[in-house]
Design a protein around this motif. Structure first.
Motif, PDB file in Angstrom:
ATOM      1  N   GLY A 110      56.984  30.940   7.439  1.00  0.00           N
ATOM      2  CA  GLY A 110      57.695  31.989   6.704  1.00  0.00           C
ATOM      3  C   GLY A 110      58.889  31.489   5.931  1.00  0.00           C
ATOM      4  O   GLY A 110      59.622  32.293   5.349  1.00  0.00           O
ATOM      5  N   ASN A 111      59.136  30.168   5.893  1.00  0.00           N
ATOM      6  CA  ASN A 111      60.312  29.600   5.245  1.00  0.00           C
ATOM      7  C   ASN A 111      59.921  28.968   3.924  1.00  0.00           C
ATOM      8  O   ASN A 111      59.055  28.105   3.868  1.00  0.00           O
ATOM      9  N   ALA A 112      60.545  29.404   2.825  1.00  0.00           N
ATOM     10  CA  ALA A 112      60.225  28.884   1.490  1.00  0.00           C
ATOM     11  C   ALA A 112      60.631  27.420   1.342  1.00  0.00           C
ATOM     12  O   ALA A 112      60.073  26.700   0.499  1.00  0.00           O
ATOM     13  N   GLU A 113      61.613  26.955   2.111  1.00  0.00           N
ATOM     14  CA  GLU A 113      62.056  25.568   1.988  1.00  0.00           C
ATOM     15  C   GLU A 113      61.047  24.593   2.593  1.00  0.00           C
ATOM     16  O   GLU A 113      61.091  23.394   2.294  1.00  0.00           O
ATOM     17  N   ASN A 114      60.144  25.058   3.437  1.00  0.00           N
ATOM     18  CA  ASN A 114      59.179  24.181   4.115  1.00  0.00           C
ATOM     19  C   ASN A 114      57.740  24.418   3.660  1.00  0.00           C
ATOM     20  O   ASN A 114      56.807  24.201   4.413  1.00  0.00           O
ATOM     21  N   VAL A 115      57.608  24.878   2.413  1.00  0.00           N
ATOM     22  CA  VAL A 115      56.266  25.210   1.919  1.00  0.00           C
ATOM     23  C   VAL A 115      55.368  23.984   1.913  1.00  0.00           C
ATOM     24  O   VAL A 115      54.203  24.038   2.343  1.00  0.00           O
ATOM     25  N   GLY A 116      55.870  22.858   1.439  1.00  0.00           N
ATOM     26  CA  GLY A 116      55.042  21.635   1.378  1.00  0.00           C
ATOM     27  C   GLY A 116      54.546  21.204   2.746  1.00  0.00           C
ATOM     28  O   GLY A 116      53.362  20.852   2.920  1.00  0.00           O
ATOM     29  N   SER A 117      55.450  21.247   3.726  1.00  0.00           N
ATOM     30  CA  SER A 117      55.066  20.863   5.083  1.00  0.00           C
ATOM     31  C   SER A 117      54.087  21.870   5.682  1.00  0.00           C
ATOM     32  O   SER A 117      53.155  21.495   6.407  1.00  0.00           O
ATOM     33  N   ASN A 118      54.273  23.160   5.362  1.00  0.00           N
ATOM     34  CA  ASN A 118      53.367  24.170   5.913  1.00  0.00           C
ATOM     35  C   ASN A 118      51.961  24.031   5.326  1.00  0.00           C
ATOM     36  O   ASN A 118      50.954  24.221   6.023  1.00  0.00           O
ATOM     37  N   ILE A 119      51.873  23.693   4.038  1.00  0.00           N
ATOM     38  CA  ILE A 119      50.558  23.467   3.418  1.00  0.00           C
ATOM     39  C   ILE A 119      49.867  22.283   4.086  1.00  0.00           C
ATOM     40  O   ILE A 119      48.661  22.313   4.352  1.00  0.00           O
ATOM     41  N   ALA A 120      50.661  21.228   4.368  1.00  0.00           N
ATOM     42  CA  ALA A 120      50.086  20.069   5.071  1.00  0.00           C
ATOM     43  C   ALA A 120      49.604  20.464   6.467  1.00  0.00           C
ATOM     44  O   ALA A 120      48.567  19.979   6.937  1.00  0.00           O
ATOM     45  N   CYS A 121      50.355  21.361   7.124  1.00  0.00           N
ATOM     46  CA  CYS A 121      49.951  21.834   8.452  1.00  0.00           C
ATOM     47  C   CYS A 121      48.624  22.589   8.379  1.00  0.00           C
ATOM     48  O   CYS A 121      47.720  22.369   9.202  1.00  0.00           O
ATOM     49  N   LEU A 122      48.473  23.463   7.376  1.00  0.00           N
ATOM     50  CA  LEU A 122      47.227  24.214   7.221  1.00  0.00           C
ATOM     51  C   LEU A 122      46.051  23.277   6.934  1.00  0.00           C
ATOM     52  O   LEU A 122      44.936  23.488   7.435  1.00  0.00           O
ATOM     53  N   PHE A 123      46.297  22.258   6.122  1.00  0.00           N
ATOM     54  CA  PHE A 123      45.235  21.300   5.818  1.00  0.00           C
ATOM     55  C   PHE A 123      44.855  20.499   7.069  1.00  0.00           C
ATOM     56  O   PHE A 123      43.675  20.176   7.273  1.00  0.00           O
ATOM     57  N   PHE A 124      45.844  20.225   7.923  1.00  0.00           N
ATOM     58  CA  PHE A 124      45.552  19.499   9.162  1.00  0.00           C
ATOM     59  C   PHE A 124      44.707  20.348  10.108  1.00  0.00           C
ATOM     60  O   PHE A 124      43.911  19.802  10.883  1.00  0.00           O
TER      61      PHE A 124
END
Length: 606
Positions: A376-390
């Motif tokens: 839910g944090n806009a500052e961690n969008v890149g890391s969250n996308i990587a998490c979803l891909f993982f």
């Protein structure tokens, strides 16, 4: 061109029963591989008598196994006919009367002796047989095999002799007319070998024609056989009673020393360790064989003349009742029995299921810890996308790798049982797909519950359900991909091919390189990557039409979820289309696996 081989199976009637004489004449087969053709059998002639145990001797490469496979109709690249009483027989009916036990007989490791025989009886006997009748058949076989002391022992804990006897036992259920065994005593000690041959004598006395390939039997073992057939370089160097072989060889100038092992003497002669003219021996053996055949034919005609029409009708009734026992079951009946067997194996193989479940839970907790509340944090969008891909990476490989390691063993058992006419490919594969589905759901659900909640993804029912459906489909694709690789290439090569072939699909997933940034010539390749549809599906489930994300800074460009999707070049297609494409991938992989199985069945008969 004359037929390369004929197998005549005449009936020798005695006391109202039917006894079977298998005769092979002018038999020849040529290998049809890409390398230059190699003739394996050369105009081979011989016979196997009912009520007797025949041993086939010969050096490696003589054509012993090839001969057994031809009689058992396991080879299809052979020209010729099979006749019974001079009438060409239906191949399917002939296969039901002949059982072939290969040297390496595969058994499901998590079934006991009792369960193995019971499942085999349920698959092979008439569907009208009640439970009591089936258990009586199983108990009779166990008693004749001397396996009563280890009825509840798993197949993977049996000794070599016990496995051999069990492999013969599953084929004894239908009381076959002809039993062919390829090196049944290999790996057994002398005591176990003699017990096995004595058991085969008991089967032969019950109107069964028993034929064994033995590589190098001892003197004691050779004394237990009735007839001998000798093969060398695809030619028959003797076929007839054991008592006449030394006399026949002595006519050709080969004298066996006193107290010498007959089998060793014969092998030394045909491998030219004793000198002499093998061509002359071949001609003499053929002449002596013709004399034996004429004598046997004369005796057979005399027996036939003594049987009146009443006895013939009785014999016909016996044959009809035997054929009724092995009526083929419907696909639904086969599926019910195979489903029961699959449930037993799943219950016994609980360690692998527990390990898979524990791994998914541990990895879910690890992801939740590392990417805690990033969703839910806009500052961690890149890391969250990587998490979803993982999510997708882990679920794919966690189901593909166990499948490629475990399934080849199960596929070998299927191939063996299918070739022995136990059940159809359709029945087996449908049960396989059905029984795997609950395990896939069991592994995906706790992983996603934990990681989805801890990483702070939107806690909305429809979004979670969409994410779960994508994760389940990629899990099914991973397991199907592993089964396909393991079936087609085996375990060792499959473990290498799965990551190697997945790399190219991952490159076109849209995570490492945006779809709109790809070269126009490479963009079509992204449409064949199931990772691309799974990744876009999980991105839409999490970000599409969602309220703005939380951001602690004054200006956050990626506060808007629609801008995040636009940055990734999404959406390209509606979510339901993505699910349809993933389902089509599952169906496509299953069709390929089914085709590979058909190819393996065809290849096993060549």
């Amino acid at each position: 061109m004359p037929p390369l081989y004929k197998i005549h199976r005449s009936k020798e009637r005695f006391n109202g029963s039917t006894r079977h004489l298998v005769m092979c004449s002018h038999l020849g087969v040529t290998s049809l591989k890409l390398e230059p053709e190699k003739k394996i059998l050369h105009n081979l002639t011989g016979h196997f008598e009912p009520g007797k145990v025949t041993v086939i001797l010969g050096p490696s490469g003589a054509g012993k196994t090839t001969l057994l496979k031809i009689i058992a109709k396991r080879l299809i690249n052979v020209k010729g006919t099979i006749t019974i009483n001079g009438v060409e027989q239906n191949k399917r009916m002939f296969c039901k009367k002949v059982c072939y036990v290969p040297q390496q007989f595969d058994l499901l490791p998590f079934l006991t002796i009792r369960e193995t025989l019971y499942i085999a009886a349920r698959l092979k006997l008439n569907v009208d047989q009640n439970e009591h009748a089936i258990h009586l058949v199983v108990n009779d076989i166990v008693k004749s095999l001397n396996l009563s002391y280890c009825l509840n022992t798993l197949a993977n804990k049996l000794s070599g002799g016990e496995r051999k006897r069990l492999s013969i036992g599953v084929e004894m259920i239908t009381k076959p007319s002809v039993l062919l065994l390829d090196e049944p005593t290999s790996g057994l000690d002398s005591v176990a070998s003699n017990q096995l041959i004595n058991m085969l004598h008991n089967m032969a006395s019950a109107n069964c024609t028993v034929v064994c390939v033995i590589h190098q039997p001892s003197s004691q073992m050779i004394s237990l056989f009735d007839n001998i057939m000798v093969l060398n370089q695809g030619r028959c160097m003797y076929c007839g009673p054991k008592s006449e072989i030394l006399n026949t060889y002595s006519i050709a100038g080969f004298t066996c020393p006193s107290f010498y092992n007959i089998a060793e003497f014969v092998l030394e002669v045909i491998t030219e360790q004793r000198g002499g003219d093998l061509e002359n021996l071949y001609k003499i053996c053929r002449d002596e064989y013709e004399k034996i055949r004429l004598h046997n034919k004369h005796n057979e005609n005399e027996l036939d003349s003594l049987i009146d029409s009443k006895q013939k009708c009785k014999t016909h009734d016996i044959n009809t009742s035997i054929n009724r026992i092995v009526l083929k079951k419907s696909t639904w009946q086969q599926q019910r029995i195979l489903f029961l067997r699959a449930l037993i194996c799943m219950r016994r193989d609980i360690l692998l299921t527990q390990l898979r479940l524990a791994t998914h839970i541990i990895v879910g907790l690890l992801l939740g810890t590392i990417f805690y509340n990033f969703g839910g944090n806009a500052e961690n969008v890149g890391s969250n996308i990587a998490c979803l891909f993982f999510f997708l990476l882990f679920l794919f490989f966690a189901s593909a790798m166990p499948a490629v390691q475990m399934f080849p063993t199960e596929a070998a058992v299927f191939l063996q049982e299918h070739l022995n006419n136990w059940y159809s490919l359709k029945a087996y594969y449908s049960v396989k797909v059905l029984t795997d589905f609950p395990i896939q759901i069991l592994c995906v659900s706790p992983f996603l519950f934990i990681s989805y909640y801890m990483t702070g993804q939107p806690m909305e029912y429809d979004r979670f359900l969409q994410t779960w459906s994508v994760c389940l489909l990629i899990t099914i694709i991973g397991q199907t991909f592993g089964i396909l690789t393991g079936t087609a290439f085996g375990t060792e090569l499959g473990i290498f091919l799965i990551p190697a072939s997945s790399i190219s699909l991952l490159l076109f997933s849209g995570f490492f390189l945006k779809l709109n940034e790809m070269s126009i010539y490479l963009q079509p390749l992204s449409f064949v990557s199931f990772f691309r549809y799974a990744f876009e599906g999980i991105m839409q489930a999490v970000y599409l039409d969602r309220p703005n994300l939380v951001c602690s800074e004054i200006y956050c460009y990626l506060r808007s979820p629609n801008k995040i999707l636009s940055m990734m070049g999404m959406p390209v297609m509606p979510f339901y289309i993505l699910l349809i494409v993933l389902c089509c991938w599952v169906l496509f992989l299953h069709v390929i696996i089914y085709t590979v199985f058909y190819w393996k069945i065809y290849h096993a008969k060549r």
